[in-house]
Motif scaffolding. Structure first.
Motif, PDB file in Angstrom:
ATOM      1  N   GLN A 342       0.800  -1.220   0.000  1.00 38.76           N
ATOM      2  CA  GLN A 342       0.000   0.000   0.000  1.00 38.76           C
ATOM      3  C   GLN A 342       0.836   1.275   0.000  1.00 38.76           C
ATOM      4  OE1 GLN A 342      -2.601  -0.337   3.397  1.00 38.76           O
ATOM      5  NE2 GLN A 342      -3.569  -2.212   2.652  1.00 38.76           N
ATOM      6  N   VAL A 343       2.035   1.217   0.591  1.00 41.03           N
ATOM      7  CA  VAL A 343       2.825   2.435   0.759  1.00 41.03           C
ATOM      8  C   VAL A 343       4.141   2.377  -0.012  1.00 41.03           C
ATOM      9  CG1 VAL A 343       3.939   3.975   2.417  1.00 41.03           C
ATOM     10  CG2 VAL A 343       1.812   2.823   3.028  1.00 41.03           C
ATOM     11  N   ASP A 353      12.337  -0.453  -4.973  1.00 44.98           N
ATOM     12  CA  ASP A 353      13.620   0.019  -5.472  1.00 44.98           C
ATOM     13  C   ASP A 353      13.562   1.539  -5.581  1.00 44.98           C
ATOM     14  OD1 ASP A 353      11.954   0.207  -7.658  1.00 44.98           O
ATOM     15  OD2 ASP A 353      13.019  -1.260  -8.879  1.00 44.98           O
ATOM     16  N   TRP A 354      14.612   2.124  -6.154  1.00 41.67           N
ATOM     17  CA  TRP A 354      14.694   3.579  -6.167  1.00 41.67           C
ATOM     18  C   TRP A 354      13.500   4.252  -6.829  1.00 41.67           C
ATOM     19  CZ3 TRP A 354      15.409   7.931  -4.285  1.00 41.67           C
ATOM     20  CH2 TRP A 354      15.476   9.087  -5.047  1.00 41.67           C
ATOM     21  N   PRO A 355      12.963   3.789  -7.968  1.00 41.37           N
ATOM     22  CA  PRO A 355      11.808   4.485  -8.546  1.00 41.37           C
ATOM     23  C   PRO A 355      10.624   4.615  -7.593  1.00 41.37           C
ATOM     24  CG  PRO A 355      12.768   3.021 -10.170  1.00 41.37           C
ATOM     25  CD  PRO A 355      13.460   2.730  -8.868  1.00 41.37           C
ATOM     26  N   ASP A 356      10.458   3.687  -6.647  1.00 48.41           N
ATOM     27  CA  ASP A 356       9.356   3.799  -5.691  1.00 48.41           C
ATOM     28  C   ASP A 356       9.573   4.983  -4.752  1.00 48.41           C
ATOM     29  OD1 ASP A 356       7.787   1.397  -6.383  1.00 48.41           O
ATOM     30  OD2 ASP A 356       9.585   0.332  -5.756  1.00 48.41           O
ATOM     31  N   LEU A 357      10.792   5.115  -4.229  1.00 50.69           N
ATOM     32  CA  LEU A 357      11.064   6.238  -3.337  1.00 50.69           C
ATOM     33  C   LEU A 357      11.112   7.554  -4.110  1.00 50.69           C
ATOM     34  CD1 LEU A 357      11.670   3.851  -1.448  1.00 50.69           C
ATOM     35  CD2 LEU A 357      13.494   5.225  -0.453  1.00 50.69           C
ATOM     36  N   ALA A 358      11.586   7.493  -5.361  1.00 52.27           N
ATOM     37  CA  ALA A 358      11.560   8.697  -6.197  1.00 52.27           C
ATOM     38  C   ALA A 358      10.128   9.151  -6.443  1.00 52.27           C
ATOM     39  CB  ALA A 358      12.272   8.429  -7.527  1.00 52.27           C
ATOM     40  N   ALA A 359       9.197   8.196  -6.585  1.00 53.44           N
ATOM     41  CA  ALA A 359       7.786   8.553  -6.776  1.00 53.44           C
ATOM     42  C   ALA A 359       7.238   9.260  -5.546  1.00 53.44           C
ATOM     43  CB  ALA A 359       6.970   7.303  -7.087  1.00 53.44           C
ATOM     44  N   MET A 360       7.662   8.823  -4.351  1.00 58.04           N
ATOM     45  CA  MET A 360       7.249   9.532  -3.136  1.00 58.04           C
ATOM     46  C   MET A 360       7.781  10.954  -3.149  1.00 58.04           C
ATOM     47  SD  MET A 360       7.809   6.763  -0.089  1.00 58.04           S
ATOM     48  CE  MET A 360       7.386   5.025  -0.290  1.00 58.04           C
ATOM     49  N   ALA A 361       9.074  11.103  -3.451  1.00 61.39           N
ATOM     50  CA  ALA A 361       9.663  12.442  -3.497  1.00 61.39           C
ATOM     51  C   ALA A 361       8.959  13.307  -4.531  1.00 61.39           C
ATOM     52  CB  ALA A 361      11.154  12.342  -3.810  1.00 61.39           C
ATOM     53  N   ARG A 362       8.611  12.721  -5.667  1.00 62.04           N
ATOM     54  CA  ARG A 362       7.938  13.464  -6.729  1.00 62.04           C
ATOM     55  C   ARG A 362       6.561  13.939  -6.273  1.00 62.04           C
ATOM     56  NH1 ARG A 362       8.855   9.958 -10.342  1.00 62.04           N
ATOM     57  NH2 ARG A 362       6.873   8.859 -10.462  1.00 62.04           N
ATOM     58  N   GLU A 363       5.812  13.080  -5.594  1.00 63.07           N
ATOM     59  CA  GLU A 363       4.484  13.465  -5.125  1.00 63.07           C
ATOM     60  C   GLU A 363       4.580  14.574  -4.073  1.00 63.07           C
ATOM     61  OE1 GLU A 363       0.402  13.740  -4.304  1.00 63.07           O
ATOM     62  OE2 GLU A 363       1.556  13.053  -6.045  1.00 63.07           O
ATOM     63  N   LEU A 487       0.331   9.301   0.570  1.00 62.49           N
ATOM     64  CA  LEU A 487       1.202   8.296  -0.018  1.00 62.49           C
ATOM     65  C   LEU A 487       0.527   6.953  -0.287  1.00 62.49           C
ATOM     66  CD1 LEU A 487       4.434   8.928   2.077  1.00 62.49           C
ATOM     67  CD2 LEU A 487       4.005   9.600  -0.290  1.00 62.49           C
ATOM     68  N   THR A 488      -0.676   6.739   0.226  1.00 58.62           N
ATOM     69  CA  THR A 488      -1.328   5.439   0.097  1.00 58.62           C
ATOM     70  C   THR A 488      -2.484   5.465  -0.877  1.00 58.62           C
ATOM     71  OG1 THR A 488      -0.752   4.941   2.382  1.00 58.62           O
ATOM     72  CG2 THR A 488      -2.421   3.561   1.362  1.00 58.62           C
ATOM     73  N   ASP A 489      -3.315   6.497  -0.828  1.00 60.97           N
ATOM     74  CA  ASP A 489      -4.503   6.521  -1.669  1.00 60.97           C
ATOM     75  C   ASP A 489      -4.145   6.574  -3.138  1.00 60.97           C
ATOM     76  OD1 ASP A 489      -5.955   6.479   0.618  1.00 60.97           O
ATOM     77  OD2 ASP A 489      -6.851   8.464   0.396  1.00 60.97           O
TER      78      ASP A 489
END
Length: 490
Positions: A342-343, A353-363, A487-489
């Motif tokens: 979910q998160v 991997d890095w794209p997941d954390l980059a997506a958080m930073a991007r949001e 970050l979840t919805d």
């Protein structure tokens, strides 16, 4: 015979301004179909398809992606050139961070000029096609004006529009050539056509009625897929082996005609910004429309319960959309597997991997509308956290973290790098730098009420409380009225 569109005087000095053809059609309901079509044509390009699969959250968070895309296009066609320049710079920074290789080892780069031109080309061509399919084709002058606007859009991003032909007649030859020679039956295109609609999560407005949403999606999903396939260029459908469903062309034209008629509804009913905002609202928000949303959710819960009684979709009961929180904290715990899916797994590929954390930073950067150097500081903090996670959890050394590796880890991962992420995020949210987050700054990040979301009583949100809440969410695997919508919805 063509149907003329009401004309406004073009502003040659400001082709993307309020008198543009784009603005005249921005709230046209037909765009709901045309944008899906354009997205498939983009995803069918090998470079774009690979970038989407590796970096995009369109599978797991499609509504978030829709809202951010909508806001970006609004800014790119703003009347103020400074707003357009700022958004173009933000998009370029975002795309600079996206590069890699696809499953066949072919390199992709989101800053490739020819690839970026294809994205703009699909938007223009789909806009023309949506008018044609709904029985209101554009006249030549209108098409040329609109094409000039989209070339200006590309020039705002790249510095010039040289990757798109200058003449509209040459554009159609360019478009046909790319369709014939470059598009492929990519995995990203297949996901959009056949998986995205089947598993599309409910927007916030409907997440309390899972049965009702699942029933509607089961009908609408295949129909949207068939309509989209039927609207694609025939050479691509043939080369990609897409099915020719009986009656699909008629269904497609009927859908575009019906969407075209919807534009005669009152403006507030079809205003794209209002629709997206209402779909995103959650109970407890201090938005004046939240009371209406809460009433709608209550009615949908009743309809969903009735539907379960009449036509159960499976032998398993619906999951509780609102798990009972603990009395002391207002939170509930997630399992490691739930938190991972979910998160952490923002891209939906089953790994961290890095794209997941980059997506958080991007949001987070998008929500806060960050400029440099704050945006880079936030990305750097997430990158450091990724290296810390990788060192601690990547036991097989494959460069990514599986759900099994994460579930086997210690319960808390609140190391120095995650604490640094929280501190950088606090500084970015605290726009005036006074050491506390006030109500306006709070809403910028969370889009929810202030006092109701916090246990503080002095009207401020301090650094220690902010960092504590963030760490509790990210490392304690707790639900959160603040961070779940962030970050979840979907």
């Amino acid at each position: 015979m063509t149907t003329a569109t009401p004309q406004t005087a073009p502003d040659e000095a400001n082709p993307l301004g309020p008198e543009s053809q784009f603005h005249a059609r921005f709230d046209d309901p037909r765009w709901a179909l045309a944008l899906i079509r354009a997205t498939v044509l983009e995803a069918a390009h090998p470079q774009i398809g690979a970038a989407l699969l590796d970096n995009s959250t369109f599978i797991t968070h499609p509504w978030r992606r829709l809202r951010n895309t909508f806001l970006s296009m609004r800014r790119m066609f703003d009347a103020d050139p400074a707003v357009r320049e700022r958004e173009a710079a933000r998009l370029n920074r975002l795309h600079t961070r996206m590069s890699g290789s696809d499953s066949r080892g072919r390199a992709y780069d989101a800053m490739d000029r020819a690839t970026r031109a294809w994205v703009i080309a699909t938007l223009f061509e789909s806009g023309v096609t949506m008018c044609r399919l709904s029985g209101q084709p554009l006249d030549q002058d209108t098409m040329e004006r609109m094409y000039a606007e989209y070339r200006s859009y590309l020039a705002a991003l790249d510095g010039d529009a040289g990757e798109l032909p200058e003449d509209l007649h040459d554009f159609w030859r360019y478009f046909d050539r790319v369709v014939e020679n470059e598009l492929e039956n990519t995995e990203a295109a297949r996901v959009i056509l056949y998986r995205l609609f089947d598993h599309l999560p409910a927007p916030a407005l409907l997440d309390s009625a899972p049965t009702l949403w699942a029933a509607g999606r089961a009908v609408a999903g295949p129909l949207l897929g068939a309509i989209t396939v039927a609207s694609l260029p025939e050479p691509y459908r043939r080369r990609a082996g897409l099915p020719e469903m009986p009656g699909a062309p008629t269904l497609m034209q009927g859908a575009y005609l019906a969407a075209g008629l919807a534009r005669f509804l009152p403006g507030d009913w079809i205003n794209a910004e209002n629709i997206i905002e209402v779909l995103s609202l959650r109970p407890g928000s201090d938005d004046p429309r939240a009371r209406t949303v809460t009433a709608l959710r209550t009615r949908m819960k009743r309809a969903s319960a009735l539907l379960r009684l009449l036509t159960p979709l499976s032998g398993d009961p619906d999951p509780d959309p609102d798990p009972a929180p603990t009395a002391a904290t207002g939170e509930s715990r997630r399992t490691a597997q739930e938190f991972f899916r979910q998160v952490l797994d923002q891209t939906g590929d089953g790994h961290l991997d890095w794209p997941d954390l980059a997506a958080m930073a991007r949001e987070l950067s998008t929500r806060l509308d960050l400029d440099e150097p704050e945006e880079t500081r936030l990305y750097d903090a997430f990158a450091t956290w990724w290296r810390e996670l990788q060192a601690a959890l990547d036991t097989d050394g494959d460069g990514r973290i599986s759900i099994e590796e994460y579930a086997a880890s210690v319960p808390s991962l609140a190391g120095p790098a995650l604490i640094r992420v929280a501190e950088v995020l606090f500084d970015a949210t605290d726009k005036d730098g006074n050491g506390t987050i006030d109500a306006d700054e709070h809403r910028t990040l969370f889009r929810t009420a202030f006092h109701r979301d916090l246990t503080t009583t002095d009207g401020t949100y301090g650094r220690s409380a902010f960092v504590g809440h963030f760490l509790s969410f990210m490392s304690g695997r707790r639900t959160s009225t603040l961070y779940d919508p962030l970050l979840t919805d979907a």
